[in-house]
Design a protein around this motif. Structure first.
Motif, PDB file in Angstrom:
ATOM      1  N   LEU A 158      25.773  41.459  52.866  1.00 57.51           N
ATOM      2  CA  LEU A 158      26.908  40.567  52.600  1.00 57.51           C
ATOM      3  C   LEU A 158      26.814  39.311  53.449  1.00 57.51           C
ATOM      4  CD1 LEU A 158      29.824  43.182  52.477  1.00 57.51           C
ATOM      5  CD2 LEU A 158      28.584  42.167  50.563  1.00 57.51           C
ATOM      6  N   ALA A 159      26.364  39.473  54.686  1.00 56.29           N
ATOM      7  CA  ALA A 159      26.257  38.330  55.592  1.00 56.29           C
ATOM      8  C   ALA A 159      25.231  37.318  55.104  1.00 56.29           C
ATOM      9  CB  ALA A 159      25.897  38.809  56.997  1.00 56.29           C
ATOM     10  N   ILE A 160      24.089  37.786  54.623  1.00 53.69           N
ATOM     11  CA  ILE A 160      23.043  36.847  54.193  1.00 53.69           C
ATOM     12  C   ILE A 160      23.425  36.180  52.873  1.00 53.69           C
ATOM     13  CG2 ILE A 160      21.564  38.396  52.839  1.00 53.69           C
ATOM     14  CD1 ILE A 160      20.482  35.737  55.432  1.00 53.69           C
ATOM     15  N   VAL A 161      24.217  36.865  52.031  1.00 62.25           N
ATOM     16  CA  VAL A 161      24.729  36.233  50.808  1.00 62.25           C
ATOM     17  C   VAL A 161      25.690  35.109  51.176  1.00 62.25           C
ATOM     18  CG1 VAL A 161      26.175  36.579  48.761  1.00 62.25           C
ATOM     19  CG2 VAL A 161      24.405  38.243  49.343  1.00 62.25           C
ATOM     20  N   TYR A 162      26.522  35.346  52.191  1.00 64.38           N
ATOM     21  CA  TYR A 162      27.449  34.304  52.668  1.00 64.38           C
ATOM     22  C   TYR A 162      26.677  33.101  53.200  1.00 64.38           C
ATOM     23  CZ  TYR A 162      30.958  31.922  55.492  1.00 64.38           C
ATOM     24  OH  TYR A 162      31.786  30.969  56.030  1.00 64.38           O
ATOM     25  N   VAL A 163      25.594  33.362  53.918  1.00 70.59           N
ATOM     26  CA  VAL A 163      24.756  32.272  54.427  1.00 70.59           C
ATOM     27  C   VAL A 163      24.256  31.408  53.274  1.00 70.59           C
ATOM     28  CG1 VAL A 163      22.521  31.740  55.495  1.00 70.59           C
ATOM     29  CG2 VAL A 163      24.029  33.434  56.540  1.00 70.59           C
ATOM     30  N   LYS A 164      23.785  32.051  52.231  1.00 68.27           N
ATOM     31  CA  LYS A 164      23.240  31.333  51.075  1.00 68.27           C
ATOM     32  C   LYS A 164      24.313  30.515  50.365  1.00 68.27           C
ATOM     33  CE  LYS A 164      20.324  30.493  47.626  1.00 68.27           C
ATOM     34  NZ  LYS A 164      19.138  29.636  47.749  1.00 68.27           N
ATOM     35  N   LYS A 165      25.477  31.124  50.143  1.00 72.38           N
ATOM     36  CA  LYS A 165      26.509  30.479  49.340  1.00 72.38           C
ATOM     37  C   LYS A 165      27.317  29.449  50.131  1.00 72.38           C
ATOM     38  CE  LYS A 165      25.781  33.016  45.626  1.00 72.38           C
ATOM     39  NZ  LYS A 165      25.262  32.436  44.365  1.00 72.38           N
ATOM     40  N   ALA A 166      27.679  29.788  51.378  1.00 71.69           N
ATOM     41  CA  ALA A 166      28.633  28.955  52.113  1.00 71.69           C
ATOM     42  C   ALA A 166      28.007  27.999  53.122  1.00 71.69           C
ATOM     43  CB  ALA A 166      29.645  29.858  52.822  1.00 71.69           C
ATOM     44  N   LEU A 167      26.844  28.351  53.693  1.00 77.17           N
ATOM     45  CA  LEU A 167      26.298  27.539  54.778  1.00 77.17           C
ATOM     46  C   LEU A 167      25.087  26.706  54.388  1.00 77.17           C
ATOM     47  CD1 LEU A 167      26.606  30.060  57.757  1.00 77.17           C
ATOM     48  CD2 LEU A 167      28.234  28.336  56.996  1.00 77.17           C
ATOM     49  N   TYR A 168      24.303  27.182  53.431  1.00 77.42           N
ATOM     50  CA  TYR A 168      23.099  26.449  53.029  1.00 77.42           C
ATOM     51  C   TYR A 168      23.367  24.992  52.631  1.00 77.42           C
ATOM     52  CZ  TYR A 168      18.689  29.036  52.996  1.00 77.42           C
ATOM     53  OH  TYR A 168      17.510  29.603  53.364  1.00 77.42           O
ATOM     54  N   PRO A 169      24.440  24.724  51.868  1.00 73.08           N
ATOM     55  CA  PRO A 169      24.664  23.328  51.449  1.00 73.08           C
ATOM     56  C   PRO A 169      24.846  22.357  52.612  1.00 73.08           C
ATOM     57  CG  PRO A 169      25.988  24.833  50.134  1.00 73.08           C
ATOM     58  CD  PRO A 169      25.418  25.643  51.250  1.00 73.08           C
ATOM     59  N   TYR A 170      25.311  22.855  53.759  1.00 68.16           N
ATOM     60  CA  TYR A 170      25.575  21.987  54.909  1.00 68.16           C
ATOM     61  C   TYR A 170      24.401  21.941  55.894  1.00 68.16           C
ATOM     62  CZ  TYR A 170      30.313  22.475  53.141  1.00 68.16           C
ATOM     63  OH  TYR A 170      31.431  22.467  52.336  1.00 68.16           O
ATOM     64  N   LEU A 171      23.411  22.800  55.690  1.00 68.33           N
ATOM     65  CA  LEU A 171      22.297  22.885  56.629  1.00 68.33           C
ATOM     66  C   LEU A 171      20.969  22.816  55.876  1.00 68.33           C
ATOM     67  CD1 LEU A 171      23.720  25.787  58.826  1.00 68.33           C
ATOM     68  CD2 LEU A 171      23.572  23.378  59.499  1.00 68.33           C
TER      69      LEU A 171
END
Length: 262
Positions: free
Chosen positions: A178-191
């Protein structure tokens, strides 16, 4: 400002994911004393399973260093954690030496991409101002995972069978997915991935030296030997101290796990 917050969240999540990964890696070591005391297997058999897990895990890291160049680090982490959870969950389904040897050895192999992918994400997605601290603090995730594993074991063995240790650890590890899915969906666009232009240019202009030659010429072989010995002693100690305390001092399985945590 949000980019800095996203970078911090990314590291916290990657730290948590690797902590859960280490949490799972210590599962068999945490129950070794119970397996031996209940005469499910001998000390030699338990030691063989534990040793080959780390052998296959180490060899898998070599595969992982190649895989991160070909596949998405998000996918490697997601499937690595998911498969680790699956093989951890089915570990207690059989109690024969052959069954547990095969399942736990495969468990070591399927984790091949997790650590290399985490390092790649830190080097490419964590902002430069945070990167050095992130790499330093990542090393503590193994300690946190080991403490979590042995602490949970000491509580579970008071009330339940050793089999539930594998079941509970497997379920808890799914939070890493779940954590790595959140990274992909929520944080990737900003980083966005950060790759130095100088490094890219140098790769085009010059041929990199042989990795084997680089290891010996820089003295890194000394580091490899010391790291090997440290891992050999550390993993051996974590595996066999609970068994020694039970057989030599008559301590309970839950108490020996608590002492190993300390």
């Amino acid at each position: 400002m949000y980019k800095e917050k996203a970078s911090t969240r990314l590291f916290i999540l990657l730290f948590t994911i690797f902590m859960l990964n280490c949490f799972g890696k210590m599962a068999f070591s945490a129950v070794t004393a119970s397996l031996v005391s209940e005469k499910i297997m001998t000390k030699t058999q338990a030691g063989t399973i534990g040793a080959f897990f780390w052998i296959f895990y180490a060899l898998g890291q070599i595969l992982g260093s190649w895989a991160i160049k070909k596949y998405s680090p998000i996918s490697l982490i997601f499937w690595g954690i998911l498969l680790t959870s699956v093989f951890t969950f089915i570990m207690p389904f059989g109690t024969s030496f052959a069954y547990m040897f095969v399942i736990w050895s495969i468990n070591g192999i399927v984790q091949f991409g997790i650590y290399p992918a985490i390092l790649l994400l830190i080097s490419q997605r964590v902002i430069p101002e945070h990167r050095h601290k992130a790499l330093n603090f990542l090393s503590y995730s193994f300690c946190a995972g080991a403490i979590l594993s042995y602490s949970l074991t000491s509580v579970i063995l008071k009330y339940l069978s050793w089999k539930f240790i594998f079941y509970i650890i497997a379920i808890v590890m799914l939070f890493g997915c779940l954590a790595i899915v959140y990274v992909k969906k929520a944080l990737y666009p900003y980083l966005p991935a950060q790759l130095s232009q100088n490094i890219s240019d140098n790769k085009k202009e010059s041929k990199s030296p042989s990795k084997l030659k680089l290891i010996f010429s820089t003295g890194m072989i000394v580091f490899f030997v010391s790291a090997f010995l440290k891992s050999f002693l550390d993993n051996g100690t974590k595996t066999w101290i609970p068994t020694m305390l039970m057989q030599e001092f008559g301590a309970s399985a839950s108490y020996t796990s608590l002492l190993t945590t300390c």
